[in-house]
Write a protein that holds these residues in place. Structure first.
Motif, short mmCIF file in Angstrom:
data_model
loop_
_atom_site.label_atom_id
_atom_site.label_comp_id
_atom_site.label_asym_id
_atom_site.label_seq_id
_atom_site.Cartn_x
_atom_site.Cartn_y
_atom_site.Cartn_z
N VAL A 6 0.81 -1.25 -0.03
CA VAL A 6 0.16 0.05 0.01
C VAL A 6 0.75 1.34 0.03
CG1 VAL A 6 -1.95 1.14 0.99
CG2 VAL A 6 -1.70 -1.00 1.31
N ALA A 7 0.71 2.02 -0.96
CA ALA A 7 1.63 3.27 -1.04
C ALA A 7 0.86 4.41 -0.37
CB ALA A 7 1.73 3.63 -2.60
N GLU A 40 -5.85 6.02 4.08
CA GLU A 40 -6.10 5.31 5.07
C GLU A 40 -7.18 4.34 4.54
OE1 GLU A 40 -7.57 7.27 8.73
OE2 GLU A 40 -5.71 8.62 8.73
N TYR A 41 -7.91 4.68 3.66
CA TYR A 41 -8.86 3.91 3.06
C TYR A 41 -8.25 2.68 2.15
CZ TYR A 41 -12.43 7.44 3.95
OH TYR A 41 -13.17 8.62 4.57
N ALA A 42 -7.27 3.04 1.62
CA ALA A 42 -6.47 1.95 0.86
C ALA A 42 -5.80 0.92 1.95
CB ALA A 42 -5.34 2.71 0.20
N VAL A 57 0.59 -7.21 4.69
CA VAL A 57 0.37 -6.02 4.09
C VAL A 57 1.82 -5.04 4.33
CG1 VAL A 57 -0.82 -3.42 3.83
CG2 VAL A 57 -1.98 -5.68 4.24
N THR A 58 2.25 -4.56 3.29
CA THR A 58 3.74 -3.84 3.55
C THR A 58 3.33 -2.37 2.99
OG1 THR A 58 5.24 -5.60 3.15
CG2 THR A 58 5.92 -3.32 2.73
N VAL A 59 3.41 -1.16 4.05
CA VAL A 59 3.36 0.12 3.50
C VAL A 59 4.47 0.93 2.85
CG1 VAL A 59 1.09 0.44 4.91
CG2 VAL A 59 3.46 0.95 5.96
N LEU A 60 4.23 1.32 2.09
CA LEU A 60 5.40 2.18 1.22
C LEU A 60 5.26 3.75 1.16
CD1 LEU A 60 7.96 2.50 -0.73
CD2 LEU A 60 6.36 1.82 -2.53
N THR A 61 6.29 4.53 1.53
CA THR A 61 6.15 5.81 1.65
C THR A 61 7.30 6.53 1.04
OG1 THR A 61 5.31 7.89 2.61
CG2 THR A 61 6.99 6.79 3.91
N ASP A 112 1.87 -9.09 -4.51
CA ASP A 112 0.85 -9.47 -5.67
C ASP A 112 -0.13 -8.43 -6.08
OD1 ASP A 112 1.14 -12.66 -5.19
OD2 ASP A 112 0.58 -12.09 -3.34
N MET A 113 -0.46 -7.45 -5.24
CA MET A 113 -1.19 -6.14 -5.37
C MET A 113 -0.59 -5.02 -5.01
SD MET A 113 -5.08 -7.87 -5.07
CE MET A 113 -4.97 -8.98 -3.81
N VAL A 114 -0.90 -4.02 -5.60
CA VAL A 114 -0.59 -2.68 -5.05
C VAL A 114 -1.81 -1.82 -4.76
CG1 VAL A 114 0.89 -0.81 -5.13
CG2 VAL A 114 1.54 -2.60 -6.33
N PHE A 115 -1.95 -1.21 -3.58
CA PHE A 115 -3.44 -0.39 -3.51
C PHE A 115 -2.76 1.08 -3.25
CE2 PHE A 115 -6.58 -3.42 -1.60
CZ PHE A 115 -6.32 -4.20 -2.51
#
Length: 259
Positions: A6-7, A40-42, A57-61, A112-115
């Protein structure tokens, strides 16, 4: 196991008095920042996907040192790990350069997916998800109001002004979600404490193989040429009703072309 990146973006607080620096970029030093509400919704939708099955889930900023606060908030919500890309050369980057940095970082991750959220609350362009998808060579299904995942198949509902679309895609893909997907959870005390032990990697441009000449304000494809402060709000006009209040109201609305 479903792995979702999740970006997220660290943005100036929209309720604060936001200004611009001398170079016409947003002043981020003199205003409090936070995780973009739309992101936050993502994060919430990614967490719901992995909680319904098995995944992480991995968050990326991408941003300055304070952007770690955005990662920390997502970890407190329940994300498993974080990545923070920080490099002085990134400052002032436009959407095109930002998409390059995000894409290179995502390529280093197992996913697998990017949100994404539908857009950031500071720029509001909403183009970065599709730019990243193009760089990664992946399909993008955007502006999802509802998401369902079954194996490697993702179905979304996109609500438009005049129609609703049902869109389906399979395999690796990029998804952006709107604020209609449901309220994002608030971090619990347990989540806040657990977040302190979750891994957060810090990467630079060199780690991603990106030359500084590809990013930054001086190399941006788009720039803000000038800004003008919004004029202060003036006192409203008071109309005394002497039996003709309705007529005066209609005349006022008509003068403003509201009717």
């Amino acid at each position: 196991m479903t792995k979702i990146v999740v970006a997220v973006k660290y943005v100036p607080d929209a309720t604060a008095d936001r200004t611009f620096d001398a170079d016409n970029t947003v002043d981020r030093e003199n205003v409090d920042g936070l995780l973009s509400e739309l992101d936050e919704y993502a994060v919430e939708q990614a967490l719901q996907v992995v909680e319904a099955g098995d995944g992480e889930v991995t968050v990326l900023t991408v941003g300055p040192a304070d952007a770690s606060d955005a990662v920390r908030k997502a970890l407190q919500m329940g994300a498993d790990a974080g990545v923070h890309v920080e490099d002085d050369a990134i400052a002032g980057s436009d959407a095109f350069a930002t998409s390059l940095v995000l894409a290179k970082a995502i390529e280093k991750l197992d996913y697998d997916m990017v949100f994404f959220g539908m857009g950031s609350t500071d720029a509001g362009m909403g183009v970065v998800p599709t730019l990243v998808a193009e760089r990664l060579g992946l399909p993008a299904i955007t502006f999802a109001s509802e998401i369902s995942v079954d194996g490697d198949t993702v179905k979304i509902r996109r609500d438009g002004d005049a129609a609703t679309h049902q869109i389906e895609a399979t395999g690796k893909l990029v998804v952006s979600v709107t604020d209609q997907t449901g309220e994002a959870r608030y971090p619990s005390f347990k989540g806040i404490m657990a977040a302190k032990k979750k891994p957060v990697e810090e990467w630079s441009l060199a780690d991603l193989g990106i030359d500084a000449a590809e990013v930054g304000l001086d190399n941006a494809w788009t720039k803000v040429e000038s800004t003008t402060p919004r004029p202060p709000r003036t006192a409203g006009e008071i109309v005394t009703d002497e039996g003709d209040g309705g007529t005066k109201l209609v005349e006022f609305l008509a003068s403003k072309k509201f009717v």
